[in-house]
Design a protein around this motif. Structure first.
Motif, mmCIF file in Angstrom:
data_model
loop_
_atom_site.group_PDB
_atom_site.id
_atom_site.type_symbol
_atom_site.label_atom_id
_atom_site.label_comp_id
_atom_site.label_asym_id
_atom_site.label_seq_id
_atom_site.Cartn_x
_atom_site.Cartn_y
_atom_site.Cartn_z
ATOM 1 N N HIS A 92 4.966 -2.796 0.735
ATOM 2 C CA HIS A 92 3.941 -2.038 0.006
ATOM 3 C C HIS A 92 3.693 -0.723 0.726
ATOM 4 N N HIS A 112 0.946 0.772 2.095
ATOM 5 C CA HIS A 112 -0.043 1.022 3.151
ATOM 6 C C HIS A 112 0.673 1.640 4.356
ATOM 7 N N ASP A 118 0.492 1.377 7.539
ATOM 8 C CA ASP A 118 0.994 0.559 8.661
ATOM 9 C C ASP A 118 2.326 -0.127 8.320
ATOM 10 N N HIS A 119 2.798 0.049 7.096
ATOM 11 C CA HIS A 119 4.099 -0.496 6.680
ATOM 12 C C HIS A 119 5.103 0.598 6.310
ATOM 13 N N HIS A 142 -3.258 -8.162 -2.923
ATOM 14 C CA HIS A 142 -3.531 -7.113 -1.947
ATOM 15 C C HIS A 142 -4.078 -5.909 -2.707
ATOM 16 N N ASP A 186 1.978 -8.138 2.738
ATOM 17 C CA ASP A 186 0.547 -8.412 2.894
ATOM 18 C C ASP A 186 0.055 -9.135 1.646
HETATM 19 ZN ZN LIG Z 1 -1.541 -3.731 3.560
#
Ligand SMILES: [Zn+2]
Length: 240
Positions: free
Chosen positions: A59, A61, A63-64, A127, A148
């Protein structure tokens, strides 16, 4: 297949440790799964950017995905392109990522695709951003990464028979109880372990560990439900 943990922290890094990123070695080469903050520097300890076959991000976000913006410079400077599987929303993040070197393939619910020797399938999690779990099969071996998501009963089926099950467990068992079910966007160690048990997985690896995580407690809690559990500590390498 061989899984190398490049980073397992979220939603921000810990000292010397990256956020979400995993290198999966297959007969069709190295698949980079998630490309969070600090992941590229860790990847270079094992291989080169040119030896990545393709990239999948669960996804959008940061942090990914945040290192995708940097990896672009490497490929652009060499006039190269690379396949990238990502969800098509949110639009703003999607538009930022898709320009330039990435040959973007949109991940859709229930999508199945073969890439060389591996078969990929996807499952939509719970999510705030559209997030997909990824199942990768090669020669009868099965790898599943949750991306997530909160606990979903129908996710168990998607995980069936996994040799290696990599599940996010950003929440503690106490935390998850305080959040109403429709707003649970991660799992706790006990929830992840319950999925591993019901899916008949061989090994459970817990990831998306907050830097504040009490790791000993986190692991013990999961092991009470599913004994064969380890944490996705940095530099962990698992052959299966
Ligand atoms: Zn996430």
């Amino acid at each position: 297949m061989i899984l190398r943990v490049l980073g397992a922290r979220g939603p921000y890094p810990a000292k010397g440790e990256a956020t979400s990123g995993y290198l999966l070695e297959t007969k069709s080469g190295n698949i980079l799964i998630d490309c969070g903050s600090g992941v590229l520097a860790k990847l270079l300890e094992y291989t080169t950017f040119d030896d990545i076959s393709f990239i999948i991000c669960s996804h959008l976000h940061a942090d990914h995905t945040s290192d995708l913006g940097v990896l672009r410079y490497y490929f652009a400077s060499r006039g190269k392109e690379i396949d990238l599987f990502i969800p098509s929303e949110p639009q703003e993040e999607y538009n930022l990522i898709r320009k330039g070197v990435y040959r973007v393939k949109n991940i859709e619910e229930n999508m199945q695709i073969e890439m060389g020797s591996v078969k990929l399938s996807f499952f939509e999690g719970q999510h705030p951003y559209k997030s997909f779990a990824i199942r990768i099969e090669e020669d009868g071996k099965i790898f599943v990464f949750s991306g997530d998501t909160g606990y979903k009963e129908d996710f168990i089926n998607f995980c069936t028979g996994a040799d290696l099950l990599l599940l996010n467990s950003a929440y503690t068992d106490e935390e998850v109880e305080k959040i109403e079910e429709s707003k649970r966007y991660h799992m706790s160690p006990r929830q992840a372990a319950a999925i591993a048990k019901k899916a008949g997985a061989k090994l459970l690896v817990l990831t998306h560990l907050k830097p504040e995580c009490d790791e000993k407690r986190h692991l013990e809690s999961a092991k009470e439900v599913f004994e064969n559990t380890v944490l996705a500590t940095q530099k962990r390498i698992i052959e299966f």
